[in-house]
Design a protein around this motif. Structure first.
Motif, mmCIF file in Angstrom:
data_model
loop_
_atom_site.group_PDB
_atom_site.id
_atom_site.type_symbol
_atom_site.label_atom_id
_atom_site.label_comp_id
_atom_site.label_asym_id
_atom_site.label_seq_id
_atom_site.Cartn_x
_atom_site.Cartn_y
_atom_site.Cartn_z
ATOM 1 N N SER A 14 0.845 -1.194 0.000
ATOM 2 C CA SER A 14 0.000 0.000 0.000
ATOM 3 C C SER A 14 0.880 1.243 0.000
ATOM 4 O O SER A 14 2.080 1.169 0.295
ATOM 5 N N LEU A 74 4.773 1.511 1.325
ATOM 6 C CA LEU A 74 5.874 2.004 0.497
ATOM 7 C C LEU A 74 6.595 3.163 1.179
ATOM 8 O O LEU A 74 7.831 3.252 1.145
ATOM 9 N N GLY A 124 3.861 -1.350 -6.928
ATOM 10 C CA GLY A 124 3.743 -1.527 -5.492
ATOM 11 C C GLY A 124 4.545 -2.693 -4.954
ATOM 12 O O GLY A 124 4.705 -2.811 -3.736
#
Length: 391
Positions: free
Chosen positions: A162, A166, A346
């Protein structure tokens, strides 16, 4: 699920349900500290952060999740965690701070599943993180229910980070980079490996990281264990460390030299950098994970010191080797099951090239990169050249 206060969770219940359905799992029992932390939205009980044993048993946190029914989720905790809940209530609708060991924790989890779960559930467990006594009690309570390895489900759930995750990984990497540069500047002729590692521990701790390890070499040696070996003028230093920021791992490697790097050292590190950049160039959402491996290996084969150099890449996040798994048994013993799969925005990768030079020593760069739609973002990229010691 707004009423469950789950906005901060890094995963989606629908995704978890789909993964469980594909794996043939009705009920999930997570018992590893890293997956419990993940499912709880980042919470880890500080008392057992560094160790598990207490009394005649050990700490065993359990998150029990029933597929398709988030409101039945329970957290079975140590008795002292009631105080944590009082300060910052957990999202799980059921909370049982009842346990001091493995068997009382599992007894409560079984009691909850008998009340809230299906009569004969297919139960997903983490085999490597479920103690034998607790596993036997679970099998006895559900003698006709199969126990299924759920590690793959949890790995897939964690694979794409998410935005909050990160940011944590970027912050952790930057803090480690700054700690390393400060440590190399502090170290001088005569500083021992033990003293340098202790200094890095202090630098990481002062920046809010939980120090996990430091693998350090000096001079021509390839031995990365702590010792009384001292740094000498003109020698290289390789410093590889992992630090934990609120449950997320930063893991990079940087190089130092006591004095100024000579032409040979500049050329050797340039070889490493050339391989790294070749791999970086293949990282982007939609690209096959194996492409970066092939690019790194192909570039390495062209280098003058290819015979004493190795290239490796792996996923990372809550632990240092997690999905995507892009290489097989190299060097950690697992299958590269994601090599032919597309990377997703991601995902987070560690890319590393290591040279065991026969006369100049251990020369390595390890970098952390987040996959983006158009390419990648390098985390903690400072200090990737020769860092001067004794400054």
């Amino acid at each position: 699920m707004e009423d469950l206060a789950t906005n901060a969770l890094p995963y989606d219940f629908g995704h978890l349900d789909d993964l469980m359905e594909k794996a043939g799992i009705d009920v999930l029992l997570a018992t590893s500290k890293h997956n419990v932390q993940y499912l709880m939205g980042g919470y880890r009980f500080i008392f057992f952060s560094a160790m598990d044993a207490i009394g005649h048993s050990r700490y065993l946190p359990i998150v029990a999740y029933v597929k398709g029914a988030p409101r039945k989720t329970a957290y079975v905790a140590n008795k002292m965690e009631g105080m944590e809940h009082a300060n910052r209530p957990f999202w799980t609708p059921h909370f049982f701070p009842v346990a001091w060991g493995t068997r009382d924790a599992m007894a409560q989890a079984i009691k909850h599943l008998k009340a809230e779960g299906p009569a004969s559930p297919r139960i997903g467990i983490e085999p490597g993180f479920l103690p034998l006594d607790a596993a036997r009690d679970l099998e006895a309570a559900y003698s006709n229910a199969p126990l299924i390895d759920a590690c793959g489900v949890l790995e897939r759930l964690r694979a794409v980070k998410s935005p909050k995750e990160l940011a944590m990984l970027k912050d952790a990497s930057e803090r480690i980079s700054a700690s390393m540069q400060a440590t190399v500047r502090w170290a001088r002729e005569g500083s021992t490996k033990k003293e340098i590692i202790d200094r890095l521990r202090a630098e990481e701790s002062s920046r809010g990281l939980q120090f996990e390890y430091c693998l350090l070499t000096l001079g021509a040696s390839h031995n990365r264990a702590s010792s009384d070996q001292a740094w000498a003028a003109g020698e290289v230093l390789s410093i590889d460390s992992g630090g934990n920021l609120d449950g997320y791992i930063g893991d990079i490697c940087r190089m130092g030299v006591l004095g100024e790097p000579d032409t040979e050292l500049e050329d050797l590190l340039a070889e490493i950098e050339t391989v790294q950049q070749a791999a970086f160039s293949k990282i982007a959402a939609g690209a096959k994970a194996g492409d970066l491996i092939e690019a790194g290996e192909a570039e390495l084969a062209k280098q003058p010191n290819a015979t004493c150099t190795d290239f490796f890449a792996h996923g990372m996040g809550v632990i240092t080797h997690e999905a995507p798994f892009v290489m097989t048994n190299h060097p950690v013993a697992y299958e590269g099951i994601d090599r032919d799969e597309p990377l997703k925005a991601g995902m987070v990768l560690s890319v590393e090239t290591t040279m065991l030079h026969p006369t100049r020593g251990f020369i390595k760069l390890e970098d952390t990169l987040a996959v983006t739609r158009s390419g990648y973002e390098l985390y903690g990229g400072e200090g990737r050249g020769w860092n001067r010691g004794g400054r």
